[in-house]
Design a protein around this motif. Structure first.
Motif, PDB file in Angstrom:
ATOM      1  N   TYR A  10      36.620  52.544  54.041  1.00 51.54           N
ATOM      2  CA  TYR A  10      36.540  51.158  53.378  1.00 51.54           C
ATOM      3  C   TYR A  10      35.794  51.449  51.932  1.00 51.54           C
ATOM      4  CZ  TYR A  10      32.368  50.522  55.973  1.00 51.54           C
ATOM      5  OH  TYR A  10      30.813  50.947  56.497  1.00 51.54           O
ATOM      6  N   GLY A  11      35.788  50.583  51.225  1.00 48.68           N
ATOM      7  CA  GLY A  11      35.270  50.667  49.865  1.00 48.68           C
ATOM      8  C   GLY A  11      33.828  51.045  50.006  1.00 48.68           C
ATOM      9  N   TYR A  12      32.962  50.372  50.512  1.00 47.79           N
ATOM     10  CA  TYR A  12      31.556  50.705  50.469  1.00 47.79           C
ATOM     11  C   TYR A  12      31.293  51.879  50.889  1.00 47.79           C
ATOM     12  CZ  TYR A  12      26.496  50.371  51.070  1.00 47.79           C
ATOM     13  OH  TYR A  12      25.023  50.511  51.407  1.00 47.79           O
ATOM     14  N   GLU A  13      31.817  52.425  52.185  1.00 48.28           N
ATOM     15  CA  GLU A  13      31.668  53.763  52.808  1.00 48.28           C
ATOM     16  C   GLU A  13      32.050  54.952  51.687  1.00 48.28           C
ATOM     17  OE1 GLU A  13      32.259  54.959  57.415  1.00 48.28           O
ATOM     18  OE2 GLU A  13      34.556  54.842  56.221  1.00 48.28           O
ATOM     19  N   LEU A  14      33.113  54.615  51.018  1.00 49.27           N
ATOM     20  CA  LEU A  14      33.668  55.717  50.104  1.00 49.27           C
ATOM     21  C   LEU A  14      32.567  55.690  49.009  1.00 49.27           C
ATOM     22  CD1 LEU A  14      37.335  54.623  49.762  1.00 49.27           C
ATOM     23  CD2 LEU A  14      36.514  57.089  50.707  1.00 49.27           C
ATOM     24  N   ALA A  15      32.007  54.657  48.587  1.00 53.44           N
ATOM     25  CA  ALA A  15      31.022  54.672  47.322  1.00 53.44           C
ATOM     26  C   ALA A  15      29.778  55.708  47.750  1.00 53.44           C
ATOM     27  CB  ALA A  15      30.718  53.443  47.091  1.00 53.44           C
ATOM     28  N   GLN A  16      29.494  55.388  49.382  1.00 50.56           N
ATOM     29  CA  GLN A  16      28.363  56.079  49.758  1.00 50.56           C
ATOM     30  C   GLN A  16      28.650  57.667  49.800  1.00 50.56           C
ATOM     31  OE1 GLN A  16      25.478  54.750  50.104  1.00 50.56           O
ATOM     32  NE2 GLN A  16      25.878  52.856  49.866  1.00 50.56           N
ATOM     33  N   SER A  17      29.894  57.975  50.231  1.00 50.90           N
ATOM     34  CA  SER A  17      30.268  59.204  50.284  1.00 50.90           C
ATOM     35  C   SER A  17      30.117  59.917  49.146  1.00 50.90           C
ATOM     36  CB  SER A  17      31.652  59.387  50.942  1.00 50.90           C
ATOM     37  OG  SER A  17      31.816  58.967  52.295  1.00 50.90           O
ATOM     38  N   LEU A  46      35.177  51.686  41.594  1.00 46.62           N
ATOM     39  CA  LEU A  46      35.919  52.076  42.659  1.00 46.62           C
ATOM     40  C   LEU A  46      37.057  51.477  42.863  1.00 46.62           C
ATOM     41  CD1 LEU A  46      36.267  54.256  44.873  1.00 46.62           C
ATOM     42  CD2 LEU A  46      34.609  52.769  46.137  1.00 46.62           C
ATOM     43  N   TYR A  47      36.988  49.988  43.038  1.00 43.67           N
ATOM     44  CA  TYR A  47      38.057  49.297  43.462  1.00 43.67           C
ATOM     45  C   TYR A  47      39.219  49.080  42.742  1.00 43.67           C
ATOM     46  CZ  TYR A  47      35.028  47.765  47.451  1.00 43.67           C
ATOM     47  OH  TYR A  47      34.369  47.916  48.326  1.00 43.67           O
ATOM     48  N   PRO A  48      39.246  49.525  41.266  1.00 44.46           N
ATOM     49  CA  PRO A  48      40.455  49.470  40.420  1.00 44.46           C
ATOM     50  C   PRO A  48      41.222  50.977  40.711  1.00 44.46           C
ATOM     51  CG  PRO A  48      38.733  48.650  39.027  1.00 44.46           C
ATOM     52  CD  PRO A  48      38.342  48.949  40.358  1.00 44.46           C
ATOM     53  N   VAL A  49      40.395  51.863  41.018  1.00 48.27           N
ATOM     54  CA  VAL A  49      41.005  53.432  41.538  1.00 48.27           C
ATOM     55  C   VAL A  49      41.762  53.091  42.662  1.00 48.27           C
ATOM     56  CG1 VAL A  49      40.449  55.629  42.187  1.00 48.27           C
ATOM     57  CG2 VAL A  49      39.299  54.754  40.283  1.00 48.27           C
ATOM     58  N   GLY A  55      30.646  41.518  61.850  1.00 46.12           N
ATOM     59  CA  GLY A  55      30.956  40.834  60.762  1.00 46.12           C
ATOM     60  C   GLY A  55      32.437  40.507  60.279  1.00 46.12           C
ATOM     61  N   PRO A  56      32.800  40.400  59.208  1.00 49.02           N
ATOM     62  CA  PRO A  56      34.053  40.029  58.868  1.00 49.02           C
ATOM     63  C   PRO A  56      34.932  41.152  58.704  1.00 49.02           C
ATOM     64  CG  PRO A  56      32.933  40.000  56.717  1.00 49.02           C
ATOM     65  CD  PRO A  56      31.811  40.007  57.785  1.00 49.02           C
ATOM     66  N   ALA A  57      36.270  41.136  58.931  1.00 47.19           N
ATOM     67  CA  ALA A  57      37.159  42.323  58.847  1.00 47.19           C
ATOM     68  C   ALA A  57      36.846  43.156  57.608  1.00 47.19           C
ATOM     69  CB  ALA A  57      38.410  41.758  58.884  1.00 47.19           C
ATOM     70  N   ARG A  58      37.301  44.405  57.552  1.00 47.12           N
ATOM     71  CA  ARG A  58      37.137  45.123  56.303  1.00 47.12           C
ATOM     72  C   ARG A  58      38.419  45.706  56.144  1.00 47.12           C
ATOM     73  NH1 ARG A  58      31.738  48.353  58.583  1.00 47.12           N
ATOM     74  NH2 ARG A  58      30.125  46.952  57.374  1.00 47.12           N
ATOM     75  N   LYS A  59      38.626  45.745  54.783  1.00 49.59           N
ATOM     76  CA  LYS A  59      39.894  46.461  54.199  1.00 49.59           C
ATOM     77  C   LYS A  59      39.587  48.052  53.974  1.00 49.59           C
ATOM     78  CE  LYS A  59      43.074  45.773  50.448  1.00 49.59           C
ATOM     79  NZ  LYS A  59      43.256  45.303  48.913  1.00 49.59           N
ATOM     80  N   TYR A  60      40.610  48.633  55.217  1.00 46.98           N
ATOM     81  CA  TYR A  60      40.328  50.181  55.187  1.00 46.98           C
ATOM     82  C   TYR A  60      41.501  50.747  54.381  1.00 46.98           C
ATOM     83  CZ  TYR A  60      36.900  50.648  58.471  1.00 46.98           C
ATOM     84  OH  TYR A  60      35.740  50.771  59.379  1.00 46.98           O
ATOM     85  N   TYR A  61      41.120  52.068  53.904  1.00 43.71           N
ATOM     86  CA  TYR A  61      42.305  52.771  52.915  1.00 43.71           C
ATOM     87  C   TYR A  61      42.526  53.864  53.762  1.00 43.71           C
ATOM     88  CZ  TYR A  61      40.748  49.520  49.634  1.00 43.71           C
ATOM     89  OH  TYR A  61      40.580  48.443  49.014  1.00 43.71           O
ATOM     90  N   ARG A  62      43.900  54.472  53.806  1.00 43.08           N
ATOM     91  CA  ARG A  62      44.277  55.630  54.232  1.00 43.08           C
ATOM     92  C   ARG A  62      45.334  56.343  53.527  1.00 43.08           C
ATOM     93  NH1 ARG A  62      47.386  54.042  59.492  1.00 43.08           N
ATOM     94  NH2 ARG A  62      45.195  54.181  60.605  1.00 43.08           N
TER      95      ARG A  62
END
Length: 112
Positions: A28-35, A49-52, A72-79
């Motif tokens: 998900y977005g925050y995890e990608l930013a951290q990585s 990041l989110y426009p990318v 917490g709330p559901a997260r939007k995951y990317y694959r």
């Protein structure tokens, strides 16, 4: 490092870096930013990041789904999609050749 130069370099490779991270596994977005930050690319803001991620989704290189969060709330995951894997494979070779050429020029220049 010159902040403007770093930003220009990042604009050129952020899509590939995101695809590379997603090739390791869904995220998900925050995890990608951290990585991205952990690899030394610096802090990547959501406004970058989110426009990318949206561009990659619209071009069919990534797919998205929602996953319930733990407490917490559901997260939007990317694959990464099969098309994204193909683009990443091709672009990785192109990047290696490009970066190798730049490296050769810079090391030759500094060796004098």
């Amino acid at each position: 490092m010159d902040v403007d130069r770093r930003a220009q370099w990042l604009r050129g490779v952020l899509d590939l870096c995101v695809l590379g991270l997603l090739a390791r596994g869904d995220s998900y977005g925050y995890e990608l930013a951290q990585s991205l930050q952990a690899t030394g690319l610096g802090a990547i803001q959501g406004g970058t990041l989110y426009p990318v991620l949206l561009r990659l989704q619209r071009s069919g290189l990534v797919t998205v789904y929602w996953r319930e969060g733990g407490g917490g709330p559901a997260r939007k995951y990317y694959r990464i999609s099969p098309a994204g894997v193909g683009v990443l494979r091709e672009a990785s070779g192109q990047w290696a050749a490009f970066a190798g050429g730049v490296g050769a020029i810079l090391s030759e220049r500094t060796a004098r």
